[in-house]
Design an enzyme around this catalytic site. Structure first.
Site, PDB file in Angstrom:
ATOM      1  N   HIS A  15       0.840  -1.188   0.000  1.00 41.84           N
ATOM      2  CA  HIS A  15       0.000   0.000   0.000  1.00 41.84           C
ATOM      3  C   HIS A  15       0.876   1.238   0.000  1.00 41.84           C
ATOM      4  CE1 HIS A  15      -0.310   0.618   4.690  1.00 41.84           C
ATOM      5  NE2 HIS A  15       0.894   0.290   4.329  1.00 41.84           N
ATOM      6  N   CYS A  34       6.060   5.615   4.555  1.00 41.46           N
ATOM      7  CA  CYS A  34       4.817   4.934   4.144  1.00 41.46           C
ATOM      8  C   CYS A  34       4.164   5.619   2.944  1.00 41.46           C
ATOM      9  CB  CYS A  34       3.832   4.873   5.308  1.00 41.46           C
ATOM     10  SG  CYS A  34       4.417   3.849   6.658  1.00 41.46           S
ATOM     11  N   HIS A  40       4.957   0.041  -0.555  1.00 36.36           N
ATOM     12  CA  HIS A  40       5.693  -0.764   0.411  1.00 36.36           C
ATOM     13  C   HIS A  40       4.709  -1.801   0.947  1.00 36.36           C
ATOM     14  CE1 HIS A  40       3.663   1.950   3.199  1.00 36.36           C
ATOM     15  NE2 HIS A  40       3.895   1.073   4.157  1.00 36.36           N
ATOM     16  N   HIS A  42       3.483  -5.090   3.860  1.00 38.18           N
ATOM     17  CA  HIS A  42       3.447  -5.597   5.229  1.00 38.18           C
ATOM     18  C   HIS A  42       2.999  -7.058   5.217  1.00 38.18           C
ATOM     19  CE1 HIS A  42       3.908  -1.684   7.162  1.00 38.18           C
ATOM     20  NE2 HIS A  42       3.077  -1.209   6.256  1.00 38.18           N
ATOM     21  N   ASP A  80      -4.997 -10.540   0.094  1.00 37.41           N
ATOM     22  CA  ASP A  80      -3.690 -11.198   0.141  1.00 37.41           C
ATOM     23  C   ASP A  80      -2.948 -11.041  -1.182  1.00 37.41           C
ATOM     24  OD1 ASP A  80      -1.610 -12.705   1.288  1.00 37.41           O
ATOM     25  OD2 ASP A  80      -2.403 -14.560   0.451  1.00 37.41           O
ATOM     26  N   HIS A  81      -1.688 -10.616  -1.076  1.00 35.49           N
ATOM     27  CA  HIS A  81      -0.811 -10.393  -2.232  1.00 35.49           C
ATOM     28  C   HIS A  81      -1.409  -9.400  -3.226  1.00 35.49           C
ATOM     29  CE1 HIS A  81       1.273 -13.850  -0.540  1.00 35.49           C
ATOM     30  NE2 HIS A  81       2.329 -13.392  -1.193  1.00 35.49           N
ATOM     31  N   GLU A 125       0.000  -4.620  11.885  1.00 32.86           N
ATOM     32  CA  GLU A 125       0.714  -4.198  10.684  1.00 32.86           C
ATOM     33  C   GLU A 125       2.190  -4.579  10.805  1.00 32.86           C
ATOM     34  OE1 GLU A 125      -0.084  -0.501   8.031  1.00 32.86           O
ATOM     35  OE2 GLU A 125       1.322   0.100   9.619  1.00 32.86           O
TER      36      GLU A 125
END
Length: 135
Positions: A15, A34, A40, A42, A80-81, A125
């Site tokens: 994100h 961020c 980037h 998480h 996810d991903h 996070e």
């Protein structure tokens, strides 16, 4: 007798924290690294907590296999991903902070779980930064 049950899952997502109404300088000042325009990521840890009375026939507050399936189908499959800013409808117009991600996940699951059960979403996070909704 109220009992809390928990299901823990994880997902990976990228994100960028960014407010389009602000200058690049202001975004950098508020969001720092961020705000990286190249994104980037998480490794999120998701904990879903349900609180309620155990069913007298099963002893379950909620069937954990069913809860696992709900999370996988309605949350993990979506996020996810993925790049949350680009790949999801939920964050097209919402800044994907941990706080906002937790609220979105809560809203996704709330309609799929009996309203007699209290629902909480805890989203890590990082190991040291996590949020809970509702607080």
């Amino acid at each position: 007798m109220r009992v809390a049950v928990f299901r823990k899952e994880h997902f990976n997502a990228a994100h960028r924290l960014y407010n389009p109404d602000w200058t690049d300088e202001r975004n950098q000042e508020v969001f720092g690294k961020c705000n990286n325009p190249n994104w980037h990521g998480h490794n999120y840890e998701l904990v879903v907590k349900l609180i309620g009375e155990p069913d007298p026939a099963t002893g379950y507050v909620f069937d954990m296999k069913e809860l696992s399936d709900l999370i996988k189908i309605h949350v993990l499959k979506k996020f996810d991903h993925k790049n949350l800013n680009l790949d999801t409808e939920e964050f097209k117009s919402i800044n994907p902070t941990a706080e906002n991600i937790a609220v979105v996940i809560y809203n996704i699951l709330r309609d799929k779980i009996d309203h007699t059960l209290e629902l909480k979403v805890i989203l890590y996070e990082t190991e040291r930064n996590f949020v809970e909704y509702p607080a």
